[in-house]
Design a protein around this motif. Structure first.
Motif, PDB file in Angstrom:
ATOM      1  N   PHE A 783       0.885  -1.094  -0.285  1.00 32.24           N
ATOM      2  CA  PHE A 783       0.153   0.205  -0.136  1.00 32.24           C
ATOM      3  C   PHE A 783       0.567   1.326   0.258  1.00 32.24           C
ATOM      4  O   PHE A 783       2.099   1.715   0.154  1.00 32.24           O
ATOM      5  CB  PHE A 783      -0.892   0.015   1.524  1.00 32.24           C
ATOM      6  CG  PHE A 783      -0.269  -0.072   2.395  1.00 32.24           C
ATOM      7  CD1 PHE A 783       0.118  -0.893   3.330  1.00 32.24           C
ATOM      8  CD2 PHE A 783      -0.253   1.532   2.607  1.00 32.24           C
ATOM      9  CE1 PHE A 783       1.248  -0.495   4.192  1.00 32.24           C
ATOM     10  CE2 PHE A 783       0.417   1.764   3.966  1.00 32.24           C
ATOM     11  CZ  PHE A 783       0.287   0.819   4.829  1.00 32.24           C
ATOM     12  N   ALA A 784       0.086   1.954  -0.556  1.00 29.83           N
ATOM     13  CA  ALA A 784       1.255   3.649  -0.735  1.00 29.83           C
ATOM     14  C   ALA A 784       0.236   4.467  -0.366  1.00 29.83           C
ATOM     15  O   ALA A 784      -0.664   4.407  -0.191  1.00 29.83           O
ATOM     16  CB  ALA A 784       1.766   3.735  -2.002  1.00 29.83           C
ATOM     17  N   GLN A 785       0.045   6.148  -0.226  1.00 31.38           N
ATOM     18  CA  GLN A 785      -0.230   7.173   0.554  1.00 31.38           C
ATOM     19  C   GLN A 785      -0.054   8.319  -0.486  1.00 31.38           C
ATOM     20  O   GLN A 785       0.894   8.680  -0.272  1.00 31.38           O
ATOM     21  CB  GLN A 785      -0.875   7.337   1.740  1.00 31.38           C
ATOM     22  CG  GLN A 785      -1.868   8.376   2.359  1.00 31.38           C
ATOM     23  CD  GLN A 785      -1.286   8.153   3.502  1.00 31.38           C
ATOM     24  OE1 GLN A 785      -0.325   8.175   4.585  1.00 31.38           O
ATOM     25  NE2 GLN A 785      -3.404   8.645   4.215  1.00 31.38           N
ATOM     26  N   LYS A 786      -1.244   9.021  -0.757  1.00 36.17           N
ATOM     27  CA  LYS A 786      -0.912  10.659  -1.564  1.00 36.17           C
ATOM     28  C   LYS A 786       0.018  11.888  -0.549  1.00 36.17           C
ATOM     29  O   LYS A 786      -0.956  11.184   0.733  1.00 36.17           O
ATOM     30  CB  LYS A 786      -2.231  10.862  -2.640  1.00 36.17           C
ATOM     31  CG  LYS A 786      -1.593  11.569  -3.136  1.00 36.17           C
ATOM     32  CD  LYS A 786      -3.218  11.927  -3.880  1.00 36.17           C
ATOM     33  CE  LYS A 786      -3.343  12.902  -4.584  1.00 36.17           C
ATOM     34  NZ  LYS A 786      -4.294  13.054  -5.365  1.00 36.17           N
ATOM     35  N   GLU A 787       0.371  11.721  -0.785  1.00 36.61           N
ATOM     36  CA  GLU A 787       1.153  12.710   0.089  1.00 36.61           C
ATOM     37  C   GLU A 787      -0.031  13.684   0.125  1.00 36.61           C
ATOM     38  O   GLU A 787      -0.255  14.501  -1.084  1.00 36.61           O
ATOM     39  CB  GLU A 787       2.326  13.045  -0.694  1.00 36.61           C
ATOM     40  CG  GLU A 787       3.168  14.831   0.663  1.00 36.61           C
ATOM     41  CD  GLU A 787       4.161  13.939   0.918  1.00 36.61           C
ATOM     42  OE1 GLU A 787       3.656  13.762   2.493  1.00 36.61           O
ATOM     43  OE2 GLU A 787       5.629  12.995   1.028  1.00 36.61           O
ATOM     44  N   GLY A 788       0.077  14.166   1.237  1.00 38.14           N
ATOM     45  CA  GLY A 788      -0.973  15.571   1.698  1.00 38.14           C
ATOM     46  C   GLY A 788      -2.026  15.122   1.459  1.00 38.14           C
ATOM     47  O   GLY A 788      -3.372  15.677   1.469  1.00 38.14           O
TER      48      GLY A 788
END
Lengths: 835, 416
Positions: A783-788
């Motif tokens: 998984f990864a998360q979009k910055e901000g």
């Protein structure tokens, strides 16, 4: 024995092209369509039959759809049924034409005859056409209230069919609630059972993302409903009883009294003629008593033993095989309880080989002081069997029993007699076993060596057996007069030895022999090292070079490394971890038992219940946001799968397959080093060993990740997502991007263990939440998360190192960004291993 | 739950194909057949009844040379599916009278009718022959049962003795007889399969009887039927109760769980002893039972060493109804006897020609000797039906009642 596949186009059904047949049928149907002439129905019947028979063999008769529908206006039930069958088969590919049939099906749903009503309703629901769902709702509502139980049974399953076409329509019409009410009130047992089938499937499918469904499932496993079913279980058909018993097995009783009440109530189910009912009952018993060990083992096992043994004897070979598989797992768990029943597991002449194999394993497991003599005598009879695989299997079984320490004396004698039979495969199997025995009981070496010394190495072809013989020649060269000369002649034939495993063993054996009888072996050693250095196989070459340099450095050190004093092996490693075994046992009365694998290993995700999926994910490593954590737990999972890093590399190094629970490679000196290394390096640190090696080879982890042309999207470097949420999201979101990507050659080389890829992706701000698999297949959840932003990207990545391909599925909260993310992911993946 | 059900012929043709859930691709039948035909996993040459290919589970039983197959994607209970497949085969046979490729092909529409009712959307519904009668409208096309391969225990009906009508079990439950009126009949079969292993010195190593009582009823109106067994019958080691499973269809089975019979098994039937002189094999059979009992269709098989080139046989003078054969492919001697009368003794001398010097002991490379036989009207366990009562008031009602005992060899092996 099977003929080569290429040469055998399997005898596919001799099918006519079908074209002319179909147009001929169309023509004739059209002629009959409006006919009311006497005898027209008979003619139609014949035509319909021809149509259906074409359909069965696979000819596409859908072009005749409209003609069939035209002919369907009839009062003849046989014709109607054939027409229904036809329509059900082709409606999906002809949705427009299917509309034509709605009219007469709906009319039939109001027929006076309940049989016709039921048939029509069933066919209506089986059309599987999306845009016709609106026509289903009304007949289903009426059907569930029909006064004929037959129509209600059809309607109850009909709801499930509707659900599969359109879940929303099903919910909008409140069908689940209606089914639940019907389930709790209908006097007809089959109606109740069908309601339960449907509800279980609907709610199980939704439980992953709907709390309401999960709650409903919980109520099904709750006391009121379980008791409602238990009290009338005898009203149900044998098949429905299996369903109910399966439900009951998930119920957790409050106290021991309740457990005994339930077992008393269900005891007579153990004498049912249907094996499925008996096994389902046994599952209930086993689960109920899981927490009470003494009762569980003694009383329950004693009680279920007789019915199981009876079932094995009755019925077709296939049925008894299924029962035998379940008996097998019970025997493996509690062999001593079956030790007096050993005669039941003797192989019969007519048993298929898959049955014989199971029986041999059981005989091996239950052997103890009291029965070993009889069992081994019986097994020795099979060794001369004309069925070669079974003969081999029996010899292995004898060896395994010997390793269990009962009556070793007599067994060694028997094994040595096998060597005198002079059948190649018997000799080969026996040699491997004698080798294992010697590792455990070095005190037998004199007896064994005397016999083994008489075997000509030329007569042995199988690599594993040859390796075993060579190992013994090296290990016991001081006791075998001609050991150096036998080894020498083997070295002379180096070129003809195709198996690298044998050549590796030969190197080591010559070394060992050299330390004991240097003058006689020197020549052979020189020749062996020279041949090894010139060998095309990398491992053989490396080992020869290693030995060479070691000798150059210091002969005494070389001896300590290659031929250290050995301790006898006390226990050989088990092939399957106990956790996997427990998990299989939890899935009693399912295919897991037959395959001897937990269900997640052979079922697609979509076809698993949400609970099983949950189990899958939670057992795959669940790590927090700290990368190290994830790696360690990923590894824990791997251990469970018996895929410890070191044992894998062991296997690769020697190329020897692990068999019979004894790791065949651990007996050679170099891997002895390895295994002592593994003892020194507990699993938690073994990954660092792997990394160290990676670094040495310069293939490993890049120190400073170089992101290729960072795209517009940037990722949060420390995202936080707990496994529960991941799982929930995974269930809710749809796949926004699905791609295939190729790994670089270096990438494949670096992927000796999942951790290296996990680490690499982490450097690209993509976190791993779970991983697992066996080479060449690995599976990762990232998984990864979009910055901000709060939106996550979830990735399922299946890597096959053999084909260097990766299948990627991406789900995202923010579908618009998923393409950008996909390219980041792809480039990160393709970068893996380079640098 | 079951995704698809299909029946394949020995050559792999689809005879019946029904897709219940549309979740497995249509080519599954071919995948299945290829896998079974060319099975070579785990060193075995025979496919197990259950296997998985690409996430699809294939579960099959072989009945009358046909494959009855179910596919599933979920982790089903293998027993449930296997039992269901077997039951489908039995119900189909009830309706068609004869179960073989020909009868299935002629009646496939009827079979589809049955399949529609037996399974709905992959879930088993009803499998009772009786209950299904109201949903089956096709008339079965009766196939001549003439040259049929034996169908397991039921095949007994077709063999030999005049005491039972040959048509009995090849009769459909729904077909109307030529005479218009149905004959009221009930058949009871006591079938026992015996497994005995003799050591080379003639001692019995293991002996076991698996018995079943099968009932097949063609009675109208389902009267209650009472079957009385020996009074001195005791069941189970610890006195567990006899469970009588009676289905309304008449296809029911009575299970005697772990029976102990009043007489031990090994006094019965045959004894095989043999002598070995170099390459001469003498097989001797003595029928060790009373002269008024006859055993039928005896086959004696003996595997011989792989380097056997030829075999010549010498039967005793005046032998009739006996044939001998050397099967080169499977390296076996076969000796077939049409029948043996109790007390009789037969001998076969076989001379084997070997392609190489014989080394060691021939006994380690040949054998064991296996024998197949059937003894009608005899049962090894001495289990008896004392009476068969049919509860129906009318005095004129007197259906035909057939009770028959059969003993079959299951695994009758003598070691060398």
């Amino acid at each position: 024995m099977a003929p080569p596949v290429s040469a055998t186009k399997s005898p596919s059904p001799s099918q006519p092209s079908g074209k002319s047949e179909v147009s001929d049928l169309k023509l004739q149907l059209r002629q009959l369509a409006g006919s009311r002439a006497p005898g027209a129905d008979d003619a139609k019947r014949d035509l319909f039959k021809r149509v259906i028979s074409c359909m069965t063999v696979g000819i596409d008769v859908s072009p005749a759809f409209s003609e069939m529908v035209m002919c369907s206006a009839t009062s003849d039930v046989v014709l109607k049924k054939m027409c229904y069958l036809y329509v059900g088969n082709y409606a999906r590919c002809n949705p427009d034409l299917a509309l034509l049939t709605i009219n007469f099906l709906q009319k039939d749903c109001h027929d006076q005859d309940p049989t016709i009503r039921g048939l029509a309703l069933r066919s209506l629901c089986s059309l599987r056409v999306q845009n016709l769902v609106e026509y289903l709702v009304a007949p289903l509502v009426v059907g569930l209230k029909d006064h004929s139980s037959y129509v209600r049974t059809v309607a109850a399953i009909g709801v499930l069919k509707l659900y599969h076409i359109s879940a929303t329509t099903c919910h909008d019409s409140d069908f689940p609630a209606a089914l639940k009410a019907l389930m709790l009130s209908d006097p007809d047992a089959q109606v109740v059972a069908n309601c339960l089938y449907s509800l279980l499937e609907i709610w199980t499918q939704e439980a992953g993302h709907s709390e309401e469904a999960a709650r409903e499932i919980e109520t099904l496993y709750g006391k009121p409903i379980i008791y409602y079913f238990l009290n009338r279980i005898r009203d149900f058909s044998e098949w429905a009883q299996c369903l109910l018993l399966d439900l009951v097995s998930k119920y957790i009783p409050a106290d021991n009294n309740e457990i005994f009440d339930m077992m008393n109530l269900l005891e007579d189910r153990l004498q049912h003629a249907n094996g499925a009912v008996v096994l389902a009952t046994i599952k209930v018993f086993l689960h109920l008593t899981m927490s009470m060990t003494d009762v569980h083992q003694q009383v329950v096992y004693e009680r279920i033993k007789a019915p199981l043994l009876t079932l094995v004897g009755a019925g077709s070979p296939e049925q008894s095989y299924a029962v035998l598989c379940h008996l097998h797992i019970l025997v493996m768990r509690a062999p001593m309880l079956f030790s007096s029943d050993y005669k039941h597991f003797y192989c019969q002449f007519s048993d298929p080989s898959y049955v014989k194999k199971l029986k041999l394993e059981m005989l091996t497991a239950i052997a103890n002081e009291s029965n070993t003599y009889e069992i081994v005598t019986e097994l020795c009879e099979y060794a001369g069997n004309v069925d070669v695989p079974i003969a081999r299997e029996s010899i292995r079984a004898v060896g395994k029993i010997a390793l269990q320490q009962y009556d070793v004396n007599a067994i060694v004698d028997r094994l040595l007699q096998f060597l005198e039979m002079e059948k190649d495969y018997v000799t080969a199997e026996t040699l491997v076993l004698v080798k294992d025995l010697l590792r455990k009981y070095p005190q037998w070496s004199h007896d064994c060596i005397a016999v083994v010394g008489n075997i000509s190495s030329n007569s042995i072809q199988e690599p594993e057996a040859k390796a075993a013989l060579i190992w013994m020649l090296g290990e016991y060269s001081q006791d075998m007069m001609d050991a150096p000369y036998v080894l020498e002649s083997l070295v002379e034939n180096w070129e003809e030895e195709h198996s690298p495993e044998v050549r590796l063993h030969l190197l080591t054996a010559v070394m060992k022999c050299f330390f004991k009888r240097a003058p006689e072996t020197q020549k052979a050693l020189g020749a062996a090292l020279a041949a090894g250095l010139a060998d095309s196989h990398q491992d053989v070459h490396d080992r020869a070079l290693f030995y060479y340099r070691l000798l150059q450095y210091d002969v005494a050190v070389a001896e300590r490394v290659v031929n250290p004093p050995k301790q006898a092996v006390s226990v050989f490693a088990d092939t399957q971890s106990s956790e996997i075994k427990d998990r299989i046992f939890d899935e009693f009365n399912s295919l897991s038992i037959v395959y001897q694998k937990p269900s997640y290993m052979f079922t697609d995700k979509e076809h698993r219940g949400p609970f099983e999926f949950a189990e899958d994910l939670s057992n795959l490593a669940i790590g927090g946001d700290s990368g190290d954590d994830a790696i360690r737990s990923a590894q824990r999972y791997q251990e469970n799968d018996k895929d410890l890093l070191l044992s894998t590399s062991d296997k690769e190094e020697n190329g020897g397959p692990t068999r019979n629970g004894s790791n065949s490679s651990t007996y050679s000196a170099p891997s002895d080093i390895n295994s002592s290394l593994s003892a020194l390096a507990p699993s938690s640190t073994s990954h660092t060993v792997a990394f160290a090696i990676d670094d040495l080879l310069g293939l490993g982890v890049p120190d400073a990740p170089i992101l290729p042309l960072p795209p517009a999207l940037s990722l949060n470097s420390k995202p936080v997502l707990d496994p529960g949420t991941f799982q929930k999201k995974w269930g809710q979101l749809t796949v926004s991007s699905s791609q295939e990507s190729t790994l670089s050659i270096q990438g494949v080389a670096s992927l000796t263990a999942p951790q290296s890829l996990i680490r690499h992706m982490q450097n690209n701000s993509i976190q791993c939440i779970a991983s697992g698999g066996h080479p060449p297949n690995y599976k990762f959840f990232f998984f990864a998360q979009k910055e901000g932003s709060s939106s996550f990207f979830l990735v399922e990545c299946i890597v096959n190192t053999a084909s260097a391909k990766a299948q990627i599925k991406i789900k995202s909260d923010d579908a618009s960004a998923s393409d950008a993310f996909a390219s980041i992911f792809q480039s990160a993946l393709s970068n893996f291993g380079s640098l | 739950m079951i995704s698809q059900f299909f029946v394949l012929s020995q050559r792999g043709d689809n005879i019946v194909f029904r897709d219940y859930r549309g979740e497995v691709a249509k080519g599954s039948a071919e995948i299945f057949f290829r896998k079974v035909k060319f099975w070579k996993e785990d060193e075995a040459e025979e496919a197990p009844p259950v296997f998985n290919v690409d996430g699809v589970n294939y579960i099959h039983v072989k009945v009358a040379g046909l494959f009855f197959v179910a596919t599933s994607r979920v982790n089903v209970s293998p027993s449930l599916v296997l039992e269901l497949l077997q039951r489908i085969a039995r119900v189909t046979k009830d309706y068609l009278g004869v179960l073989n490729e020909d009868s299935l092909r002629k009646n496939f529409v009827l079979v589809y009718e049955l399949l529609d009712e037996v399974i709905d959307f992959g879930y088993p519904q009803t499998t009772s022959t009786e209950a299904l009668k109201s949903y089956v409208f096709n008339e079965p096309i009766v196939v001549d049962a003439g040259r049929l391969p034996p169908l397991g225990p039921a095949a007994m009906f077709m063999q030999g003795t005049k005491r039972m009508p040959g048509t009995a079990v090849t009769k459909s439950v729904v077909a109307t007889e030529p005479g218009g009126k149905k004959r009221e009949e009930i058949f009871v079969d006591i079938i026992e399969k015996i497994s005995v292993t003799f050591s080379s010195s003639g001692y019995i190593l293991t002996s076991e009887i698996d018995g079943t009582i099968q009932m097949k009823s063609y009675l109208t109106g389902n009267p209650e039927i009472r079957l009385a067994l020996n009074e001195d019958l005791s069941i189970g080691r610890n006195g567990s109760s006899l469970y009588d499973y009676r289905s309304s269809a008449g296809g029911g089975t009575v299970i005697l769980d772990d029976c102990n019979f009043h007489e031990s098994v090994h006094l019965d039937s045959f004894d095989v002893d043999r002598t070995l002189t170099l390459a001469e094999v003498i097989l001797k059979i003595r029928a060790d039972f009373s002269p008024n009992v006859t055993a039928n269709t005896i086959t004696v098989q003996m595997p011989v060493p792989s380097y056997t080139m030829r075999a010549s046989f010498e039967l005793e003078a005046g032998a009739t109804g006996q044939t001998t054969d050397f099967k080169e492919g499977s390296r076996r001697l076969e000796w077939n006897l049409k029948k043996i009368v109790g007390g009789a003794e037969h001998t076969l001398r076989a001379k084997l020609t070997f392609s190489q010097e014989m080394h060691g002991n021939i006994a380690k490379e040949a054998g064991p000797v296996n024998m197949n036989f059937t003894i009608p009207m005899y049962n090894a366990s001495k289990l008896q039906v004392r009476y068969l009562q049919i509860a129906k008031k009318s005095k004129t009602y007197n259906p035909y009642r057939w009770v028959r005992y059969v003993t079959q060899a299951n695994s009758y092996v003598a070691r060398l």
